[in-house]
Motif scaffolding. Sequence first.
Motif, PDB file in Angstrom:
ATOM      1  N   SER A 109       0.818  -1.218   0.000  1.00 37.67           N
ATOM      2  CA  SER A 109       0.000   0.000   0.000  1.00 37.67           C
ATOM      3  C   SER A 109       0.856   1.276   0.000  1.00 37.67           C
ATOM      4  CB  SER A 109      -0.946   0.014   1.204  1.00 37.67           C
ATOM      5  OG  SER A 109      -0.209   0.026   2.403  1.00 37.67           O
ATOM      6  N   TYR A 110       2.167   1.133  -0.250  1.00 32.32           N
ATOM      7  CA  TYR A 110       3.052   2.299  -0.293  1.00 32.32           C
ATOM      8  C   TYR A 110       2.793   3.073  -1.590  1.00 32.32           C
ATOM      9  CZ  TYR A 110       7.387   4.991  -0.718  1.00 32.32           C
ATOM     10  OH  TYR A 110       8.309   5.995  -0.902  1.00 32.32           O
ATOM     11  N   THR A 111       2.117   4.201  -1.446  1.00 31.09           N
ATOM     12  CA  THR A 111       1.614   4.953  -2.599  1.00 31.09           C
ATOM     13  C   THR A 111       2.728   5.372  -3.548  1.00 31.09           C
ATOM     14  OG1 THR A 111      -0.103   5.810  -1.159  1.00 31.09           O
ATOM     15  CG2 THR A 111       0.185   6.919  -3.255  1.00 31.09           C
ATOM     16  N   THR A 134      -0.753   4.994 -12.657  1.00 27.18           N
ATOM     17  CA  THR A 134      -1.001   6.283 -12.007  1.00 27.18           C
ATOM     18  C   THR A 134      -2.437   6.368 -11.503  1.00 27.18           C
ATOM     19  OG1 THR A 134       0.678   7.341 -13.386  1.00 27.18           O
ATOM     20  CG2 THR A 134      -0.884   8.798 -12.295  1.00 27.18           C
ATOM     21  N   LYS A 135      -3.372   5.801 -12.242  1.00 25.53           N
ATOM     22  CA  LYS A 135      -4.770   5.795 -11.780  1.00 25.53           C
ATOM     23  C   LYS A 135      -4.906   5.016 -10.471  1.00 25.53           C
ATOM     24  CE  LYS A 135      -7.098   6.571 -16.212  1.00 25.53           C
ATOM     25  NZ  LYS A 135      -7.890   5.973 -17.303  1.00 25.53           N
ATOM     26  N   GLU A 139      -6.095   6.508  -6.735  1.00 24.37           N
ATOM     27  CA  GLU A 139      -7.090   5.864  -5.854  1.00 24.37           C
ATOM     28  C   GLU A 139      -6.559   5.760  -4.424  1.00 24.37           C
ATOM     29  OE1 GLU A 139      -8.375   2.107  -7.426  1.00 24.37           O
ATOM     30  OE2 GLU A 139      -9.017   2.997  -9.333  1.00 24.37           O
ATOM     31  N   LEU A 140      -5.242   5.492  -4.291  1.00 25.06           N
ATOM     32  CA  LEU A 140      -4.630   5.370  -2.968  1.00 25.06           C
ATOM     33  C   LEU A 140      -4.463   6.734  -2.295  1.00 25.06           C
ATOM     34  CD1 LEU A 140      -1.867   2.741  -3.853  1.00 25.06           C
ATOM     35  CD2 LEU A 140      -3.826   2.342  -2.356  1.00 25.06           C
ATOM     36  N   ASP A 141      -4.197   7.774  -3.108  1.00 21.79           N
ATOM     37  CA  ASP A 141      -3.966   9.113  -2.554  1.00 21.79           C
ATOM     38  C   ASP A 141      -4.552  10.152  -3.517  1.00 21.79           C
ATOM     39  OD1 ASP A 141      -3.112  11.394  -1.315  1.00 21.79           O
ATOM     40  OD2 ASP A 141      -0.967  10.960  -1.448  1.00 21.79           O
ATOM     41  N   PRO A 142      -5.868  10.400  -3.425  1.00 25.44           N
ATOM     42  CA  PRO A 142      -6.546  11.271  -4.406  1.00 25.44           C
ATOM     43  C   PRO A 142      -6.093  12.727  -4.385  1.00 25.44           C
ATOM     44  CG  PRO A 142      -8.128  10.011  -3.090  1.00 25.44           C
ATOM     45  CD  PRO A 142      -6.801   9.855  -2.432  1.00 25.44           C
ATOM     46  N   ASN A 148      -1.469  13.505  -9.461  1.00 29.37           N
ATOM     47  CA  ASN A 148      -2.478  14.034 -10.382  1.00 29.37           C
ATOM     48  C   ASN A 148      -1.827  14.738 -11.568  1.00 29.37           C
ATOM     49  OD1 ASN A 148      -5.510  13.800  -9.553  1.00 29.37           O
ATOM     50  ND2 ASN A 148      -4.398  14.042  -7.618  1.00 29.37           N
ATOM     51  N   ASN A 149      -0.728  15.458 -11.312  1.00 30.64           N
ATOM     52  CA  ASN A 149      -0.002  16.111 -12.401  1.00 30.64           C
ATOM     53  C   ASN A 149       0.650  15.075 -13.320  1.00 30.64           C
ATOM     54  OD1 ASN A 149       1.330  18.569 -13.670  1.00 30.64           O
ATOM     55  ND2 ASN A 149       3.114  17.366 -13.085  1.00 30.64           N
ATOM     56  N   ASP A 150       1.194  14.002 -12.711  1.00 37.30           N
ATOM     57  CA  ASP A 150       1.818  12.946 -13.519  1.00 37.30           C
ATOM     58  C   ASP A 150       0.830  12.361 -14.529  1.00 37.30           C
ATOM     59  OD1 ASP A 150       4.198  13.231 -12.195  1.00 37.30           O
ATOM     60  OD2 ASP A 150       4.020  11.417 -10.988  1.00 37.30           O
ATOM     61  N   LEU A 151      -0.429  12.191 -14.101  1.00 33.03           N
ATOM     62  CA  LEU A 151      -1.432  11.640 -15.015  1.00 33.03           C
ATOM     63  C   LEU A 151      -1.662  12.590 -16.195  1.00 33.03           C
ATOM     64  CD1 LEU A 151      -3.371   9.338 -15.665  1.00 33.03           C
ATOM     65  CD2 LEU A 151      -5.093  10.432 -14.215  1.00 33.03           C
ATOM     66  N   GLY A 152      -1.679  13.897 -15.920  1.00 31.04           N
ATOM     67  CA  GLY A 152      -1.801  14.881 -16.994  1.00 31.04           C
ATOM     68  C   GLY A 152      -0.626  14.814 -17.955  1.00 31.04           C
ATOM     69  N   LEU A 153       0.585  14.685 -17.402  1.00 32.84           N
ATOM     70  CA  LEU A 153       1.789  14.534 -18.229  1.00 32.84           C
ATOM     71  C   LEU A 153       1.684  13.306 -19.120  1.00 32.84           C
ATOM     72  CD1 LEU A 153       4.899  14.508 -18.982  1.00 32.84           C
ATOM     73  CD2 LEU A 153       5.280  13.457 -16.758  1.00 32.84           C
ATOM     74  N   GLU A 154       1.255  12.186 -18.530  1.00 35.95           N
ATOM     75  CA  GLU A 154       1.159  10.939 -19.293  1.00 35.95           C
ATOM     76  C   GLU A 154       0.117  11.046 -20.404  1.00 35.95           C
ATOM     77  OE1 GLU A 154       2.368   8.675 -15.187  1.00 35.95           O
ATOM     78  OE2 GLU A 154       0.355   8.350 -16.010  1.00 35.95           O
ATOM     79  N   PHE A 155      -1.012  11.687 -20.118  1.00 41.57           N
ATOM     80  CA  PHE A 155      -2.016  11.907 -21.163  1.00 41.57           C
ATOM     81  C   PHE A 155      -1.429  12.761 -22.293  1.00 41.57           C
ATOM     82  CE2 PHE A 155      -5.673  11.286 -17.946  1.00 41.57           C
ATOM     83  CZ  PHE A 155      -5.952  10.012 -18.418  1.00 41.57           C
ATOM     84  N   PHE A 156      -0.647  13.777 -21.927  1.00 41.94           N
ATOM     85  CA  PHE A 156      -0.037  14.639 -22.949  1.00 41.94           C
ATOM     86  C   PHE A 156       0.927  13.837 -23.822  1.00 41.94           C
ATOM     87  CE2 PHE A 156       3.576  17.394 -24.189  1.00 41.94           C
ATOM     88  CZ  PHE A 156       2.909  18.181 -25.120  1.00 41.94           C
TER      89      PHE A 156
END
Length: 306
Positions: A109-111, A134-135, A139-142, A148-156
Amino acid sequence: LKGRYWLNKGTEEGFNKGIEYFQQAIAKDPAYALAYSGLSDCYSSLAEFGVVPAREGYLKAKDAALKALELDDTLPEAHGSLALIKSSYDWDWSGAENEIRRAIELNPSYTDAHRLHAEVLWQTGRLDEAIAETKITIELDPLSLDTNNDLGLEFFLARQYDKAIDQEGKVLELDPNYVVAYYFRGVSYLKKSMYKEGMREFEKGVAISPDDTVVLTGLGYGYAVTGKRAEAQKVLDKLNRLSKQQYVSAVWRAKIYAGLEDKDKAFEWLEKAYEDRSIVSVGYIKTNPMFDPLRSDPRFADLLRR
């Protein structure tokens, strides 16, 4: 806890304050492995954000991570710290994955282990896997700004621009001063040919932090791709002036020159970034849409090979 709080701000000030608090913890208890891991993450972040040269930041980070492991090799945070260095600086991606697997094995569970795993995945160009990981981390740390920024980077990087814009909007809801989110929203708008919207994002970021090299890069790149060459050159001049007072990653200037389609200058700066290991990773260069004008050049394939 104070060190972690400041580290998670994701700013130069935060990283430096984090270092102060972790050093205070170490002064009180020199055998406190967790504080060395936190110290390592601060030094890595300074290098990753282009605030200090990669060699300076990551080598200090490695010393701290290895000290943490020497004190307690069952500490998942220490294995996570070392994974980031192996991936971003050593370019040892299999070694990084081994460290992450060990961290998750020690604490499922280490985020941050999941976040770092996603980072290794996008750094090697495995974007679908990175997005999925990343999703899970969110879920572990909303409320984690970084994740959250990493997910935006990955989408880009995956060229899912609408999703990137939406995701970075969520980051700005959490913290309207998180300037990197303005950068990724801005470049995503530009890639959709929504130039006014893109430039507006960069301007918001620069208004909050006028000397932030990431958001200045976005502004310069925006001017470049919209044909405002003189304005783009002014941003390059500012980055050059800033480089006399502080470290400015060569990658930032390479992006603006790529936007200007000045291939020789872009490769000149990418070569400098390769030499000082501030290039981020092969996956970042391989997938980043900002480097599209360079892809047909043989020098690009040679850079990826190296």
